[in-house]
Scaffold this motif. Structure first.
Motif, PDB file in Angstrom:
ATOM      1  N   TYR A 288      58.303  34.340  49.577  1.00 12.94           N
ATOM      2  CA  TYR A 288      57.372  32.818  50.157  1.00 12.94           C
ATOM      3  C   TYR A 288      57.126  33.051  51.546  1.00 12.94           C
ATOM      4  O   TYR A 288      56.330  32.726  52.077  1.00 12.94           O
ATOM      5  CB  TYR A 288      58.493  31.858  49.841  1.00 12.94           C
TER       6      TYR A 288
ATOM      7  N   SER B 112      53.604  32.948  53.168  1.00 12.36           N
ATOM      8  CA  SER B 112      53.646  31.751  54.134  1.00 12.36           C
ATOM      9  C   SER B 112      52.654  32.243  55.248  1.00 12.36           C
ATOM     10  O   SER B 112      51.724  31.545  55.981  1.00 12.36           O
ATOM     11  CB  SER B 112      54.808  31.117  54.743  1.00 12.36           C
TER      12      SER B 112
ATOM     13  N   SER C  98      52.229  25.853  57.332  1.00 11.49           N
ATOM     14  CA  SER C  98      52.888  26.919  56.393  1.00 11.49           C
ATOM     15  C   SER C  98      54.121  27.122  56.907  1.00 11.49           C
ATOM     16  O   SER C  98      55.018  27.180  56.086  1.00 11.49           O
ATOM     17  CB  SER C  98      51.743  28.034  56.195  1.00 11.49           C
TER      18      SER C  98
ATOM     19  N   THR D   8      56.784  24.458  55.972  1.00 10.49           N
ATOM     20  CA  THR D   8      57.528  24.498  54.621  1.00 10.49           C
ATOM     21  C   THR D   8      58.321  25.685  54.624  1.00 10.49           C
ATOM     22  O   THR D   8      59.290  25.509  53.837  1.00 10.49           O
ATOM     23  CB  THR D   8      56.124  24.731  53.557  1.00 10.49           C
TER      24      THR D   8
ATOM     25  N   THR E 162      61.556  24.609  55.426  1.00 16.26           N
ATOM     26  CA  THR E 162      62.477  23.500  54.683  1.00 16.26           C
ATOM     27  C   THR E 162      63.182  24.265  53.680  1.00 16.26           C
ATOM     28  O   THR E 162      64.457  23.743  53.603  1.00 16.26           O
ATOM     29  CB  THR E 162      61.487  22.702  53.808  1.00 16.26           C
TER      30      THR E 162
ATOM     31  N   PRO F 265      51.121  20.869  48.115  1.00 12.33           N
ATOM     32  CA  PRO F 265      51.856  21.209  49.214  1.00 12.33           C
ATOM     33  C   PRO F 265      53.408  20.513  48.984  1.00 12.33           C
ATOM     34  O   PRO F 265      54.353  20.975  49.207  1.00 12.33           O
ATOM     35  CB  PRO F 265      51.167  20.847  50.492  1.00 12.33           C
ATOM     36  N   ILE F 266      52.990  19.110  48.413  1.00  8.59           N
ATOM     37  CA  ILE F 266      54.354  18.500  48.100  1.00  8.59           C
ATOM     38  C   ILE F 266      55.212  19.344  46.991  1.00  8.59           C
ATOM     39  O   ILE F 266      56.435  19.429  47.110  1.00  8.59           O
ATOM     40  CB  ILE F 266      54.104  17.245  47.537  1.00  8.59           C
TER      41      ILE F 266
ATOM     42  N   VAL G 115      56.702  22.158  48.908  1.00 11.09           N
ATOM     43  CA  VAL G 115      58.040  21.906  49.557  1.00 11.09           C
ATOM     44  C   VAL G 115      59.257  21.755  48.659  1.00 11.09           C
ATOM     45  O   VAL G 115      60.224  22.139  49.083  1.00 11.09           O
ATOM     46  CB  VAL G 115      57.791  20.745  50.474  1.00 11.09           C
TER      47      VAL G 115
ATOM     48  N   ARG H 258      60.557  24.903  47.542  1.00  6.38           N
ATOM     49  CA  ARG H 258      61.246  25.641  48.622  1.00  6.38           C
ATOM     50  C   ARG H 258      62.435  25.165  48.934  1.00  6.38           C
ATOM     51  O   ARG H 258      63.442  25.955  49.113  1.00  6.38           O
ATOM     52  CB  ARG H 258      60.167  25.593  49.868  1.00  6.38           C
ATOM     53  N   ILE H 259      62.853  23.867  48.827  1.00 11.98           N
ATOM     54  CA  ILE H 259      63.845  23.332  49.090  1.00 11.98           C
ATOM     55  C   ILE H 259      64.849  23.851  47.993  1.00 11.98           C
ATOM     56  O   ILE H 259      66.152  23.900  48.251  1.00 11.98           O
ATOM     57  CB  ILE H 259      64.009  21.602  48.853  1.00 11.98           C
TER      58      ILE H 259
END
Length: 436
Positions: A27, A31, A52, A55, A58, A111-112, A115, A118-119
């Motif tokens: 990732y 990014s 980028s 994110t 996050t 993108p939501i 994210v 990614r969390i």
């Protein structure tokens, strides 16, 4: 403990860390070279890069949460159970990133979704590291620094694997197809790595230290309260000790990739140099960690931090020279020689700072809070570039040096830990030999 179980524990920790960091750092690399175009295509290039990297941050923000959650249950229920869960969570999250629609397809939902996944990655790796280190360290009776460092060696191994997957895919399908759909392939491969990792991890026994603590008196309060109430100074110093290692790591990998492209290097030449230096870093991490068994954790980390404080001022002139030879030298010296001094011994050091009853929580929380440095460094440095302009590299190098000096101060405030016993206080103690 049998040598067979130690070997299985070390292999499991290394492979688990490799897989986790393959996904997590895949990732990070994406990014810098892909996500700004795929998920933030409505923004201008520099702003898209900052978004980028935002994110990317996050995931690092979520890592301490993962450390607390999995550390809590790892101290209560065992290291092995939590490691099976964290590996599965990471594999699933990374695979789902590989099937996410882009901004051009679903707009802001893209993108939501990125994210949110990614969390999940951050929570997973936040719980993985502490358990993996403890599986090796608590099985070891000698050379704990070396055996525990195989988990940290998984990070550059993940860089090698993730950059090789991205560059290999781009070379096969071409740049246009890579930006269109080819970038998904390395993420989809995560499901295969997950299967291999789970197979190896299922064969490892629970650690002797955790088995011993299970026979003691029942716990009176959650492990995180043990750490925060009984060891606040130790936790704070531990965070300070590791912080500059993560700032330097992000500088030498993620930010160097973005900066190098802007300085005139081709994306492929930087990825090649990054892959080579990461492969060399594996040897550096194991070597300096073995040295910390003989000379102590503190001297190795201290010297590494001081040397990195100086080297930060040499890094960007080497990148600006637009020479592929100097590019490779810059990244190898930084990532494979200096940085491993700061980073390699951390696996054993964090393990040795806390008692068995709250070790998973304490080690995870200290390491992951320090890891926030890696999450915010690319974002901070990109914003410095945007704000300062031509003098940005001096400010960036000075910032890196400041973090390194903070680490040096925290190292000096800690006592040496390399001979501490990891068994519970009421168990039979074993003194580790100093030989590496």
């Amino acid at each position: 403990m049998s040598q067979m179980q130690l070997r299985r524990a070390v292999l499991s920790s290394y492979l688990g860390s490799l897989i986790e960091y393959y996904d997590f750092l895949l990732y990070a690399t994406a990014s810098a070279v892909v996500f700004n175009k795929v998920f933030f295509s409505s923004l201008d290039p520099l702003t898209a890069t900052i978004a980028s990297f935002g994110t990317l941050a996050t995931g690092y923000i979520a890592r301490p949460l993962g450390g607390v959650i999995f550390g809590h249950f790892g101290d209560l229920l065992g290291r092995k159970r939590m490691l099976l869960i964290t590996m599965t969570l990471m594999g699933v999250a990374s695979t789902l990133i590989g099937v996410l629609p882009t901004y051009s397809q679903v707009g802001v939902l893209a993108p939501i979704g990125l994210v949110l996944l990614r969390i999940l990655q951050g929570i997973s790796v936040g719980g993985e590291w502490g358990g993996a280190v403890l599986m090796s360290a608590e099985h070891a009776t000698t050379r704990r620094g070396l055996w525990a460092s195989f988990t940290n060696a998984g990070a550059p191994s993940g860089v090698v694997l993730s950059t090789a997957a991205l560059t290999g895919t781009a070379a096969v399908v071409g740049d246009e197809a890579f930006l269109s759909w080819g970038w998904r392939i390395p993420f989809l491969l995560s499901i295969l790595l997950l299967g291999v990792g789970l197979f190896v991890r299922l064969k490892v026994d629970e650690t002797p230290a955790f088995k011993a603590v299970q026979t003691s008196e029942p716990r009176r309060r959650p492990p995180v309260l043990d750490v925060l109430r009984d060891h606040p100074r130790t936790l704070a110093l531990g965070v300070g000790v590791g912080l500059s290692a993560f700032v330097a790591q992000a500088t030498l990998t993620i930010f160097a990739l973005s900066y190098g492209v802007g300085a005139g290097h081709s994306r492929q030449s930087i990825l090649n140099a990054l892959t080579l230096s990461s492969a060399c870093a594996i040897v550096g991490i194991l070597g300096w960690s073995a040295a910390s068994d003989r000379f102590g954790r503190r001297p190795i980390v201290l010297v590494g931090a001081l040397v990195m404080a100086v080297y930060g001022f040499l890094l960007f002139p080497l990148l600006d020279a637009q020479s592929n030879v100097l590019l490779v030298i810059a990244l190898i010296v930084g990532q494979a020689v200096i940085h491993p001094m700061m980073y390699g011994p951390l696996a054993a050091l964090y393990t040795e700072l806390f008692s068995t009853e709250s070790r998973y929580t304490g080690a995870s929380l200290g390491y992951q809070l320090a890891g926030l440095g890696a999450g915010f460094t690319p974002l901070l440095f990109a914003q410095i570039q945007q704000s300062v302009g031509s003098g940005a590299t001096l400010v960036i190098s000075s910032t890196l040096a400041g973090f390194c000096l903070l680490t040096a101060a925290c190292v000096l405030a800690l006592k040496e830990t390399n001979r501490r016993d990891l068994m519970p206080r009421d168990a039979v103690t074993v003194t580790l030999p100093t030989s590496a």
